[in-house]
Enzyme design. Structure first.
Site, PDB file in Angstrom:
ATOM      1  N   SER A  55       9.297 -12.603   3.367  1.00 42.06           N
ATOM      2  CA  SER A  55       9.479 -11.150   3.417  1.00 42.06           C
ATOM      3  C   SER A  55       8.728 -10.488   4.567  1.00 42.06           C
ATOM      4  O   SER A  55       9.027  -9.346   4.911  1.00 42.06           O
ATOM      5  CB  SER A  55       9.050 -10.508   2.098  1.00 42.06           C
ATOM      6  N   HIS A  95       2.513  -7.326   2.205  1.00 37.05           N
ATOM      7  CA  HIS A  95       3.459  -6.397   2.815  1.00 37.05           C
ATOM      8  C   HIS A  95       2.728  -5.365   3.659  1.00 37.05           C
ATOM      9  O   HIS A  95       1.523  -5.181   3.534  1.00 37.05           O
ATOM     10  CB  HIS A  95       4.322  -5.705   1.765  1.00 37.05           C
ATOM     11  N   ASP A 139       8.908  -1.172  -1.577  1.00 39.92           N
ATOM     12  CA  ASP A 139       8.489  -2.010  -2.709  1.00 39.92           C
ATOM     13  C   ASP A 139       8.401  -1.299  -4.054  1.00 39.92           C
ATOM     14  O   ASP A 139       7.833  -1.853  -4.984  1.00 39.92           O
ATOM     15  CB  ASP A 139       7.107  -2.610  -2.411  1.00 39.92           C
TER      16      ASP A 139
END
Length: 195
Positions: A55, A95, A139
Protein backbone atom coordinates in the site's frame (compact mmCIF):
# COMPACT_ATOMS: atom_id res chain seq x y z
CA UNK A 1 24.54 -36.41 12.35
CA UNK A 2 24.31 -35.22 15.94
CA UNK A 3 25.65 -38.39 17.53
CA UNK A 4 29.03 -36.84 18.40
CA UNK A 5 27.33 -33.84 19.99
CA UNK A 6 24.99 -36.05 22.02
CA UNK A 7 27.91 -38.14 23.27
CA UNK A 8 29.76 -34.98 24.27
CA UNK A 9 26.65 -33.68 26.01
CA UNK A 10 26.30 -36.93 28.02
CA UNK A 11 29.97 -36.79 28.96
CA UNK A 12 29.82 -33.18 30.16
CA UNK A 13 26.85 -33.86 32.44
CA UNK A 14 23.96 -31.99 33.97
CA UNK A 15 25.89 -28.94 35.20
CA UNK A 16 27.18 -28.14 31.73
CA UNK A 17 23.70 -28.57 30.26
CA UNK A 18 22.29 -26.22 32.90
CA UNK A 19 25.02 -23.68 32.12
CA UNK A 20 24.18 -23.81 28.42
CA UNK A 21 20.46 -23.35 29.14
CA UNK A 22 21.25 -20.33 31.32
CA UNK A 23 23.49 -18.86 28.60
CA UNK A 24 20.71 -19.29 26.05
CA UNK A 25 18.19 -17.67 28.43
CA UNK A 26 20.54 -14.73 29.01
CA UNK A 27 20.85 -14.15 25.25
CA UNK A 28 17.05 -14.13 24.91
CA UNK A 29 16.67 -11.82 27.93
CA UNK A 30 19.33 -9.46 26.56
CA UNK A 31 17.49 -9.22 23.25
CA UNK A 32 14.21 -8.44 25.00
CA UNK A 33 15.87 -5.81 27.20
CA UNK A 34 17.44 -4.20 24.14
CA UNK A 35 14.04 -4.12 22.40
CA UNK A 36 12.30 -2.56 25.41
CA UNK A 37 15.19 -0.12 25.93
CA UNK A 38 14.92 1.07 22.32
CA UNK A 39 11.16 1.41 22.79
CA UNK A 40 11.63 3.59 25.86
CA UNK A 41 14.36 5.68 24.24
CA UNK A 42 12.36 6.34 21.06
CA UNK A 43 8.99 6.59 22.91
CA UNK A 44 7.32 3.88 20.84
CA UNK A 45 5.99 0.42 21.58
CA UNK A 46 7.68 -0.90 18.46
CA UNK A 47 10.88 0.87 17.29
CA UNK A 48 11.23 -1.42 14.26
CA UNK A 49 8.42 -2.67 11.99
CA UNK A 50 8.23 -4.58 8.72
CA UNK A 51 6.10 -3.43 5.78
CA UNK A 52 3.58 -6.22 5.16
CA UNK A 53 1.70 -4.92 2.11
CA UNK A 54 2.22 -2.92 -1.07
CA UNK A 55 0.00 0.00 0.00
CA UNK A 56 2.97 2.38 0.34
CA UNK A 57 4.67 1.60 -2.96
CA UNK A 58 6.80 3.18 -4.42
CA UNK A 59 7.99 4.73 -1.12
CA UNK A 60 8.26 1.38 0.70
CA UNK A 61 7.88 -2.15 -0.60
CA UNK A 62 6.76 -5.34 1.12
CA UNK A 63 9.59 -6.61 3.30
CA UNK A 64 11.23 -3.24 4.00
CA UNK A 65 12.34 -2.71 7.60
CA UNK A 66 11.28 0.66 9.08
CA UNK A 67 12.83 2.51 12.02
CA UNK A 68 10.38 4.56 14.11
CA UNK A 69 10.42 7.31 16.71
CA UNK A 70 7.48 8.96 18.45
CA UNK A 71 8.64 12.14 20.22
CA UNK A 72 5.81 13.31 22.48
CA UNK A 73 6.50 17.01 21.87
CA UNK A 74 6.59 16.75 18.06
CA UNK A 75 3.50 17.40 15.95
CA UNK A 76 2.68 15.33 12.88
CA UNK A 77 2.44 17.14 9.56
CA UNK A 78 0.87 16.41 6.20
CA UNK A 79 3.25 14.15 4.29
CA UNK A 80 4.77 12.41 7.33
CA UNK A 81 4.79 8.63 7.09
CA UNK A 82 3.32 7.11 10.23
CA UNK A 83 2.70 3.67 11.63
CA UNK A 84 -0.57 3.32 13.54
CA UNK A 85 -2.73 0.73 15.26
CA UNK A 86 -6.48 1.03 15.61
CA UNK A 87 -8.39 -0.63 18.45
CA UNK A 88 -9.25 -4.23 17.67
CA UNK A 89 -6.56 -4.66 15.01
CA UNK A 90 -3.17 -5.99 16.09
CA UNK A 91 -1.25 -5.45 12.85
CA UNK A 92 0.26 -1.96 12.53
CA UNK A 93 -0.42 -0.02 9.34
CA UNK A 94 2.17 2.13 7.54
CA UNK A 95 0.57 5.10 5.73
CA UNK A 96 1.17 8.77 4.95
CA UNK A 97 -0.59 11.63 6.78
CA UNK A 98 -3.10 13.24 4.40
CA UNK A 99 -4.68 15.79 6.80
CA UNK A 100 -4.09 17.05 10.33
CA UNK A 101 -6.55 18.88 12.60
CA UNK A 102 -5.68 20.43 15.94
CA UNK A 103 -8.62 20.60 18.35
CA UNK A 104 -9.12 21.34 22.02
CA UNK A 105 -11.88 19.39 23.75
CA UNK A 106 -13.17 20.78 27.02
CA UNK A 107 -14.68 18.62 29.76
CA UNK A 108 -18.15 20.11 29.22
CA UNK A 109 -17.96 19.59 25.45
CA UNK A 110 -16.91 16.02 25.96
CA UNK A 111 -20.16 15.22 27.85
CA UNK A 112 -22.59 16.56 25.25
CA UNK A 113 -24.25 13.80 23.19
CA UNK A 114 -24.57 15.99 20.06
CA UNK A 115 -20.95 17.10 19.90
CA UNK A 116 -18.94 15.26 17.20
CA UNK A 117 -15.79 15.58 19.34
CA UNK A 118 -17.28 13.79 22.38
CA UNK A 119 -15.36 10.61 21.57
CA UNK A 120 -11.99 12.36 21.95
CA UNK A 121 -10.12 12.83 25.21
CA UNK A 122 -10.38 16.22 26.94
CA UNK A 123 -7.56 18.64 26.23
CA UNK A 124 -5.53 19.37 23.11
CA UNK A 125 -5.70 16.69 20.44
CA UNK A 126 -4.17 16.28 17.04
CA UNK A 127 -6.41 14.34 14.68
CA UNK A 128 -4.90 12.65 11.63
CA UNK A 129 -6.27 11.27 8.38
CA UNK A 130 -3.95 8.87 6.54
CA UNK A 131 -3.76 7.15 3.17
CA UNK A 132 -1.46 4.62 1.54
CA UNK A 133 0.48 6.04 -1.42
CA UNK A 134 -0.66 3.13 -3.59
CA UNK A 135 -4.32 3.29 -2.41
CA UNK A 136 -7.08 5.21 -4.18
CA UNK A 137 -9.00 6.28 -1.05
CA UNK A 138 -8.13 7.43 2.47
CA UNK A 139 -8.09 5.13 5.51
CA UNK A 140 -11.41 6.03 7.19
CA UNK A 141 -12.69 2.50 6.49
CA UNK A 142 -9.68 1.07 8.38
CA UNK A 143 -10.31 3.18 11.50
CA UNK A 144 -13.00 0.85 12.92
CA UNK A 145 -15.67 3.54 13.35
CA UNK A 146 -13.35 6.45 14.15
CA UNK A 147 -13.46 9.59 12.03
CA UNK A 148 -9.78 10.37 12.56
CA UNK A 149 -6.74 8.87 14.25
CA UNK A 150 -5.67 10.34 17.56
CA UNK A 151 -2.12 10.63 18.81
CA UNK A 152 -2.65 7.57 21.04
CA UNK A 153 -3.17 5.40 17.94
CA UNK A 154 0.19 6.37 16.44
CA UNK A 155 3.02 3.89 16.99
CA UNK A 156 5.63 6.19 15.45
CA UNK A 157 6.96 8.26 12.58
CA UNK A 158 9.21 6.58 10.03
CA UNK A 159 12.79 7.91 10.33
CA UNK A 160 14.66 5.42 8.15
CA UNK A 161 14.43 2.06 6.43
CA UNK A 162 16.39 -0.92 5.15
CA UNK A 163 15.01 -2.51 1.98
CA UNK A 164 14.08 -6.21 1.86
CA UNK A 165 15.52 -7.11 5.31
CA UNK A 166 12.05 -7.83 6.72
CA UNK A 167 11.40 -10.74 4.37
CA UNK A 168 12.83 -13.04 7.05
CA UNK A 169 9.99 -12.01 9.38
CA UNK A 170 7.40 -12.36 6.64
CA UNK A 171 8.68 -15.85 5.79
CA UNK A 172 8.53 -16.92 9.44
CA UNK A 173 4.93 -15.64 9.73
CA UNK A 174 3.83 -17.22 6.45
CA UNK A 175 5.53 -20.55 7.25
CA UNK A 176 5.38 -21.18 11.04
CA UNK A 177 7.32 -24.44 10.62
CA UNK A 178 10.32 -22.38 9.50
CA UNK A 179 10.12 -20.31 12.68
CA UNK A 180 10.01 -23.39 14.91
CA UNK A 181 12.82 -25.09 12.97
CA UNK A 182 15.00 -21.98 13.26
CA UNK A 183 14.32 -21.57 17.00
CA UNK A 184 14.83 -25.29 17.61
CA UNK A 185 18.11 -25.25 15.68
CA UNK A 186 19.37 -22.23 17.62
CA UNK A 187 18.37 -23.84 20.90
CA UNK A 188 20.11 -27.08 19.98
CA UNK A 189 23.26 -25.20 18.96
CA UNK A 190 23.24 -23.38 22.28
CA UNK A 191 22.93 -26.64 24.18
CA UNK A 192 25.64 -28.58 22.35
CA UNK A 193 28.14 -25.75 22.11
CA UNK A 194 31.40 -26.89 23.73
CA UNK A 195 32.60 -23.57 25.12
Amino acid sequence: MFSDELKTLRRLGFRHLLLQVLNFASVIASGLMLWKGLGLFFNTESPIVVVLSGSMEPAFYRGDLLFLTNPSNERYHTGDITVYKVPGVEIPIVHRVLETHDIVVSNSTNKSKKDPFRKYAPGPNQLLLTKGDNNHVDDIELYQGLDFLERRHIVGKVRGFLPCIGYVTIAMNDFPQLKYALLGGLGLLALVQRE
